[in-house]
Design an enzyme around this catalytic site. Structure first.
Site, PDB file in Angstrom:
ATOM      1  N   TYR A 158      63.929  88.833 126.463  1.00 43.82           N
ATOM      2  CA  TYR A 158      63.904  89.033 128.106  1.00 43.82           C
ATOM      3  C   TYR A 158      62.954  90.276 128.150  1.00 43.82           C
ATOM      4  O   TYR A 158      62.804  91.267 127.446  1.00 43.82           O
ATOM      5  CB  TYR A 158      65.069  89.260 128.737  1.00 43.82           C
ATOM      6  CG  TYR A 158      66.032  90.164 128.230  1.00 43.82           C
ATOM      7  CD1 TYR A 158      66.109  91.504 128.853  1.00 43.82           C
ATOM      8  CD2 TYR A 158      66.781  90.231 127.017  1.00 43.82           C
ATOM      9  CE1 TYR A 158      66.767  92.565 128.587  1.00 43.82           C
ATOM     10  CE2 TYR A 158      67.624  91.156 126.572  1.00 43.82           C
ATOM     11  CZ  TYR A 158      67.571  92.584 127.449  1.00 43.82           C
ATOM     12  OH  TYR A 158      68.390  93.559 126.940  1.00 43.82           O
ATOM     13  N   CYS A 198      76.422 101.122 128.625  1.00 43.27           N
ATOM     14  CA  CYS A 198      75.401 101.124 129.544  1.00 43.27           C
ATOM     15  C   CYS A 198      74.082 100.967 128.992  1.00 43.27           C
ATOM     16  O   CYS A 198      74.161 101.348 127.740  1.00 43.27           O
ATOM     17  CB  CYS A 198      75.381 101.811 130.625  1.00 43.27           C
ATOM     18  SG  CYS A 198      75.621 103.690 130.349  1.00 43.27           S
ATOM     19  N   ASP A 255      77.877  98.164 132.159  1.00 40.78           N
ATOM     20  CA  ASP A 255      76.871  97.214 131.315  1.00 40.78           C
ATOM     21  C   ASP A 255      75.655  97.110 132.100  1.00 40.78           C
ATOM     22  O   ASP A 255      74.799  96.524 131.997  1.00 40.78           O
ATOM     23  CB  ASP A 255      77.379  95.691 131.357  1.00 40.78           C
ATOM     24  CG  ASP A 255      76.363  94.949 130.687  1.00 40.78           C
ATOM     25  OD1 ASP A 255      75.843  95.346 129.620  1.00 40.78           O
ATOM     26  OD2 ASP A 255      76.233  93.731 131.252  1.00 40.78           O
ATOM     27  N   ASN A 295      69.384  90.876 131.234  1.00 41.23           N
ATOM     28  CA  ASN A 295      69.087  89.777 131.276  1.00 41.23           C
ATOM     29  C   ASN A 295      69.711  88.704 132.267  1.00 41.23           C
ATOM     30  O   ASN A 295      69.815  87.472 132.348  1.00 41.23           O
ATOM     31  CB  ASN A 295      69.537  89.001 129.786  1.00 41.23           C
ATOM     32  CG  ASN A 295      68.407  87.832 129.467  1.00 41.23           C
ATOM     33  OD1 ASN A 295      67.566  87.589 129.880  1.00 41.23           O
ATOM     34  ND2 ASN A 295      68.998  87.178 128.349  1.00 41.23           N
ATOM     35  N   TYR A 339      78.605  92.734 118.624  1.00 41.13           N
ATOM     36  CA  TYR A 339      78.507  91.942 119.794  1.00 41.13           C
ATOM     37  C   TYR A 339      78.403  90.585 119.167  1.00 41.13           C
ATOM     38  O   TYR A 339      77.609  90.228 118.329  1.00 41.13           O
ATOM     39  CB  TYR A 339      77.322  92.235 120.445  1.00 41.13           C
ATOM     40  CG  TYR A 339      77.219  91.735 121.979  1.00 41.13           C
ATOM     41  CD1 TYR A 339      78.436  91.021 122.401  1.00 41.13           C
ATOM     42  CD2 TYR A 339      76.119  91.367 122.785  1.00 41.13           C
ATOM     43  CE1 TYR A 339      78.361  90.418 123.854  1.00 41.13           C
ATOM     44  CE2 TYR A 339      75.770  90.895 123.764  1.00 41.13           C
ATOM     45  CZ  TYR A 339      76.977  90.163 124.313  1.00 41.13           C
ATOM     46  OH  TYR A 339      77.104  89.955 125.645  1.00 41.13           O
ATOM     47  N   ARG A 396      74.863  99.403 116.468  1.00 43.52           N
ATOM     48  CA  ARG A 396      75.031  98.177 117.014  1.00 43.52           C
ATOM     49  C   ARG A 396      74.540  96.845 115.945  1.00 43.52           C
ATOM     50  O   ARG A 396      73.353  96.907 115.806  1.00 43.52           O
ATOM     51  CB  ARG A 396      74.568  97.877 118.400  1.00 43.52           C
ATOM     52  CG  ARG A 396      75.221  96.671 119.204  1.00 43.52           C
ATOM     53  CD  ARG A 396      74.532  96.854 120.329  1.00 43.52           C
ATOM     54  NE  ARG A 396      75.351  95.755 121.540  1.00 43.52           N
ATOM     55  CZ  ARG A 396      74.767  95.418 122.561  1.00 43.52           C
ATOM     56  NH1 ARG A 396      73.471  95.489 122.803  1.00 43.52           N
ATOM     57  NH2 ARG A 396      75.580  94.630 123.450  1.00 43.52           N
ATOM     58  N   SER A 440      68.701  95.008 123.323  1.00 47.38           N
ATOM     59  CA  SER A 440      67.993  94.293 122.151  1.00 47.38           C
ATOM     60  C   SER A 440      66.511  94.275 122.727  1.00 47.38           C
ATOM     61  O   SER A 440      65.664  94.138 121.753  1.00 47.38           O
ATOM     62  CB  SER A 440      68.265  92.740 122.055  1.00 47.38           C
ATOM     63  OG  SER A 440      68.423  92.186 123.361  1.00 47.38           O
TER      64      SER A 440
HETATM   65  C1  0GY Z   1      75.077  93.635 127.201  1.00 46.40           C
HETATM   66  C2  0GY Z   1      74.913  92.174 127.081  1.00 46.40           C
HETATM   67  C3  0GY Z   1      73.847  91.398 126.984  1.00 46.40           C
HETATM   68  C4  0GY Z   1      72.639  92.045 126.304  1.00 46.40           C
HETATM   69  C5  0GY Z   1      72.365  92.834 125.617  1.00 46.40           C
HETATM   70  O1  0GY Z   1      71.202  94.249 123.875  1.00 46.40           O
HETATM   71  C6  0GY Z   1      71.230  93.439 124.778  1.00 46.40           C
HETATM   72  O2  0GY Z   1      69.953  92.787 125.399  1.00 46.40           O
HETATM   73  O3  0GY Z   1      73.362  93.728 125.225  1.00 46.40           O
HETATM   74  C7  0GY Z   1      73.817  90.133 126.909  1.00 46.40           C
HETATM   75  O4  0GY Z   1      72.843  89.297 127.382  1.00 46.40           O
HETATM   76  O5  0GY Z   1      74.633  89.459 126.831  1.00 46.40           O
HETATM   77  O6  0GY Z   1      76.112  94.046 126.632  1.00 46.40           O
HETATM   78  O7  0GY Z   1      74.386  94.233 127.773  1.00 46.40           O
END
Ligand code: 0GY
Length: 301
Positions: free
Chosen positions: A45, A28, A249, A254, A152, A120, A73
């Site tokens: 975003y 999360c 999550d 986004n 990721y 990460r 992010s």
């Molecule tokens: C997730 C997925 C996304 C975004 C991020 O760090 C993030 O902005 O993880 C995504 O947009 O697929 O796991 O939270």
């Protein structure tokens, strides 16, 4: 950037499934609050605030005990919002940071003291401008003891990433199983390639997460009840019961449409982990081994 995105549902349903005592939401995020923790100038975003009070209220509503907060992010490499949330949790949250690969040993140890247990590496081009594998690898060799790397990526770059991942000397945790196309089914090419990664070493873990992201766009309508996800992921949990994690999550970064109901996400758990033993592993024993090993009942292995 345009207006701020609200990516979560304000009143998630009460799940019918009740997690076992001590369950961990192991994926999360928190957003801001922006006035205190501004978003990165490079953010792709711009979300509405979703801070620790909201996260902990959701935790309680869903019947969970702890959170693993993954730096999103939109906050770049400033982990202030994540650390703030961990500090507010009374020991019930730990985290995964995103850092500049040039971070010093002293800064890494400060993050460790604040409850961070991993870094990460995000390879999604829509979320980050660059992902320097050589620098990430160098960083992975000097992480504090007990840390892991969360990666990721999307299924189409798994093969390209394999040499990089194979060289990382600490446990790997793969977000959302590397985003397989779940319509291919459990034996499709994406999950076969992912199983090859899992089989290549015993310390690769995965998050059996995000039916809403992986199974949402179908027949032009909402994905729930996410049948393709359940069919593809249940065999993976059954075959690797000691290496799977689960998370909401929330607040679903986004997502502007198809925003999932967190109560329904919790109700997916028995469909991917049908027995009490699998649920205990997925929700309690596994995340405790990774994030609270000093309290874990099952010894690290
Ligand atoms: C997730 C997925 C996304 C975004 C991020 O760090 C993030 O902005 O993880 C995504 O947009 O697929 O796991 O939270």
């Amino acid at each position: 950037m345009s207006s701020r995105i609200r990516s979560w549902t304000g009143a998630p349903s009460a799940p019918r499934y009740r997690p076992p005592p001590g369950a961990v939401d192991a994926h999360c995020h928190v957003f801001g609050p922006m006035a205190q923790f501004p978003f990165s100038p490079k953010a792709k975003y711009l979300p509405e605030d979703a801070g620790p009070d909201m996260l902990f209220a959701l935790r309680d509503h869903l019947g969970f005990a702890r959170n693993v907060i993954v730096q999103a992010s939109c906050h770049g490499t400033d982990n202030g919002a994540t650390l703030h949330a961990i500090a507010q949790s009374q020991g019930r949250a730990r985290g995964v940071a995103v850092v500049d690969p040039a971070i010093s040993a002293a800064e890494l140890h400060a993050l460790d003291a604040a409850g961070i247990r991993g870094v990460r590496f995000n390879f999604l081009k829509r979320l980050v401008d660059d992902a320097p594998k050589d620098k990430f690898l160098e960083l992975s060799r000097r992480l504090p003891a007990g840390w892991h790397v969360v990666i990721y990526f999307e299924a189409d770059i798994l093969a390209e990433l394999r040499p990089f991942m194979d060289a990382i000397p600490v446990p790997l945790v793969i977000d959302h199983m590397g985003r397989p196309d779940v319509r291919q089914g459990p034996d499709g090419p994406d999950l076969r390639a992912f199983r090859a990664l899992l089989n290549s070493r015993p310390d690769v873990w995965f998050k059996a997460t995000c039916p809403d992201r992986l199974d949402a766009i179908k027949d032009g309508g909402r994905g729930a009840p996410w049948d393709d996800f359940a069919a593809a992921v249940a065999p993976l949990v059954a075959d690797y019961p000691g290496r799977c994690l689960w998370g909401t999550d929330w607040p679903h970064p986004n997502m502007e449409t198809e925003i999932p109901d967190d109560g329904l996400l919790v109700d997916m758990i028995p469909r991917i982990a049908p027995t009490p033993a699998l649920q205990q592993a997925l929700l309690v024993d596994n995340p405790m081994r990774l994030y609270w090993p000093e309290e874990a009942i099952t010894p690290p292995g």
